[in-house]
Scaffold this active site. Sequence first.
Site, PDB file in Angstrom:
ATOM      1  N   ASP A  69      33.140  41.764  37.756  1.00  0.00           N
ATOM      2  CA  ASP A  69      33.103  42.988  38.558  1.00  0.00           C
ATOM      3  C   ASP A  69      33.821  44.121  37.835  1.00  0.00           C
ATOM      4  O   ASP A  69      34.800  43.899  37.127  1.00  0.00           O
ATOM      5  CB  ASP A  69      33.820  42.756  39.901  1.00  0.00           C
ATOM      6  CG  ASP A  69      33.033  41.825  40.799  1.00  0.00           C
ATOM      7  OD1 ASP A  69      31.843  41.577  40.485  1.00  0.00           O
ATOM      8  OD2 ASP A  69      33.605  41.337  41.789  1.00  0.00           O
ATOM      9  N   ASP A 106      40.315  43.318  39.746  1.00  0.00           N
ATOM     10  CA  ASP A 106      40.208  41.859  39.721  1.00  0.00           C
ATOM     11  C   ASP A 106      39.317  41.383  38.587  1.00  0.00           C
ATOM     12  O   ASP A 106      39.619  40.411  37.905  1.00  0.00           O
ATOM     13  CB  ASP A 106      39.623  41.353  41.046  1.00  0.00           C
ATOM     14  CG  ASP A 106      40.725  41.053  42.045  1.00  0.00           C
ATOM     15  OD1 ASP A 106      41.912  41.179  41.667  1.00  0.00           O
ATOM     16  OD2 ASP A 106      40.380  40.689  43.186  1.00  0.00           O
ATOM     17  N   GLU A 149      31.564  35.724  37.089  1.00  0.00           N
ATOM     18  CA  GLU A 149      32.555  35.442  38.115  1.00  0.00           C
ATOM     19  C   GLU A 149      31.859  35.195  39.454  1.00  0.00           C
ATOM     20  O   GLU A 149      31.149  36.051  39.970  1.00  0.00           O
ATOM     21  CB  GLU A 149      33.495  36.663  38.178  1.00  0.00           C
ATOM     22  CG  GLU A 149      34.081  36.976  39.504  1.00  0.00           C
ATOM     23  CD  GLU A 149      34.705  38.377  39.545  1.00  0.00           C
ATOM     24  OE1 GLU A 149      34.445  39.220  38.664  1.00  0.00           O
ATOM     25  OE2 GLU A 149      35.447  38.613  40.499  1.00  0.00           O
ATOM     26  N   ASP A 197      36.099  46.125  38.498  1.00  0.00           N
ATOM     27  CA  ASP A 197      37.302  46.541  39.229  1.00  0.00           C
ATOM     28  C   ASP A 197      38.527  45.823  38.664  1.00  0.00           C
ATOM     29  O   ASP A 197      38.423  45.085  37.678  1.00  0.00           O
ATOM     30  CB  ASP A 197      37.135  46.282  40.742  1.00  0.00           C
ATOM     31  CG  ASP A 197      37.032  44.802  41.071  1.00  0.00           C
ATOM     32  OD1 ASP A 197      37.098  43.969  40.141  1.00  0.00           O
ATOM     33  OD2 ASP A 197      36.883  44.474  42.259  1.00  0.00           O
TER      34      ASP A 197
END
Length: 662
Positions: free
Chosen positions: A524, A528, A446, A526
């Site tokens: 990541d 998102d 990403e 998290d």
Amino acid sequence: MEENGTVQGNGNVNTNGNGSDTYGADSIQVLEGLEAVRKRPAMYIGDVNDRGLHHLVYEVVDNSIDEALAGYCSTIDVIIHPDDSITVRDDGRGIPTEIHTKENRSALEVALTVLHAGGKFSKDSYKVSGGLHGVGVSCVNALSTYMKAEIHRNGKIYVQEYHIGKPLYDVRETGVSNDTGTIITFKPDDTIFLTTTYKYEVLTARLRELSFLNKGIMLTITDERVVDDNGEYKSETFLSTQGLKEFVEYLDDSRVRLTPDIIHVSTEKNGIPVEIALQYNNSYSENVHSYVNNINTIEGGSHLTGFRRGLTRTMKNYADQSGILTKLKLEINGDDFREGLTAVISVKVAEPQFEGQTKTKLGNSDVVASVDQAVSEMLTYYLEENPRAARIIMDKVILAAQARHAARKAREMVQRKNALTGGGLPGKLSDCSERDPVKCEIFIVEGDSAGGTAKQGRDRRTQAILPLRGKILNVEKAMQHKILENEEIKNIYTALGVTIGTEEDSKELNLDKLRYHKIIIMTDADVDGSHIDTLIMTFFFRYMQEIIRRGHLYLATPPLYLVKKGKKESYAWTEQQRLQLIEEWGDGSESGITIQRYKGLGEMNAEQLWDTTMNPEKRTLQQVTIENAAEADHIFAMLMGDDVPPRRKFIEDHAIYANIDA
Ligand code: 0RA
């Protein structure tokens, strides 16, 4: 199939090679039979991983389902005990406990210790259920350190226990009972299975599926490892009164349906029971799930061929007769009738021939006509009776045909571009130098910044990096040509070396030139990031499912924390690991300890990213697998759909980051 002269098939089991049926000879043979299972378990249950472990439960449940299909059983309970042993209980007639004259021992003992003994007692019953391998409870017994059978029958309770398939004693009468039924408890052998932890969701999805496929049977799962807020065990019950109709309703519960009804038929054609349910929705994908004897036939086969043939012919006839398509200048093909279609097909076949790589493709050719006829009669009737719904469906078909023509152009563009640039690779791809796909990996990352770090940190010989810009397209809501025109998705196709099929079968994938055998999604750690994981996985599930089926797709697992004290540094991937480090280093207090929460890959330098997430020697990859295609379909539709509450609930129940960062 076995190596020991045990002949199987047509209800004729355990026939001795030399015709001897003395007790001694038989018992030796029996031991050899189960030894073979322990020697090569994968041959009997598929694998010794997660899948095989869960398969043991299905194998036992299947026997109870058979008893229910024979009309003698209405409830089946599955219990996961705290030690991951399993109990399957039914209210059928109970496995016969009488002395089996030929074997000179209890029929129960024969059923549980002789390979393929199941058919012996159910010769005249219509045995149609059965696990993928149909190996029977004796296999489960062979692969369990402990098994117990408790039979309620003839007003009595009979018990026998086993260790790795061997009886610990002769069948005993232990009490009286007014009920009838079979209770099997087993504990999988941890010297055979790589993992012995049962997944509640996996078992639940299968029981839900079985309840839709076999209406009227009440199936309950109870997880004694988990106690809820009311102090009760986690538990769910499934009972479908309308079978596949409810299955389609469940699959589409977060899609927008085009017509009010689910079209449904339950019939018998040429002696083959056929059940079909279908509905059109406003999505662009085809979601057809097919079953033979309760087994999900992911490779399709004759029943699916019959379904497609009948659907296409009947719809085309209706369109021609009603003149709806006269204005349309385009050819309509079979694909057009299946865009936005959710359907389940279930047939029961007495002697199924399973073919294909995973033995989930039905070969019996007589089934083609049975399903063709059933779907054609069902649809002819429905379209005649419901002209308004018919019109809506035809409009959808026209849109699909138009979109398909646009998609063909997009596909040609993709392929022409490849040809022009000599199959040129995307400019954003940092390729590896190795050329053997088996040794090559690609990280789909990403964002450009994390992509940069990954590029620095990688082993450039075998690891390629493809950065994606932000969130990729939600393929659940986009038409095929939009998807193929999308830059990020085009880059994935070209980087992987995957091409899409011809006009006739635009869903056919060509994986012959797949350039990497490990495709690793790295995002990541998290909320998102996990959203992006889901978007990319949805894309693979809908458009490159074969990549997942062949085991090529993985998720990277970057750490959540860096824990430091003085010169000491360590990474933590879970809350538990973080707390354990604090405990070890700080004698319970957090003094002098600093904790860095890694939310983004960008917060790590190249060396850290290599150490924790990319180095094949140290990293942990999560392989993406499809345990249950129908359930995966349901979950992806829900996660990517418009309905917010069920999505929020699912994410709260499953996401770790949402809980950490909240
Ligand atoms: C054959 C005959 C009979 C019962 C069963 C099979 C049977 C097997 C299983 C396996 C799990 N649950 C089961 N329930 C029943 C009974 C024949 C008779 O009573 O005459």
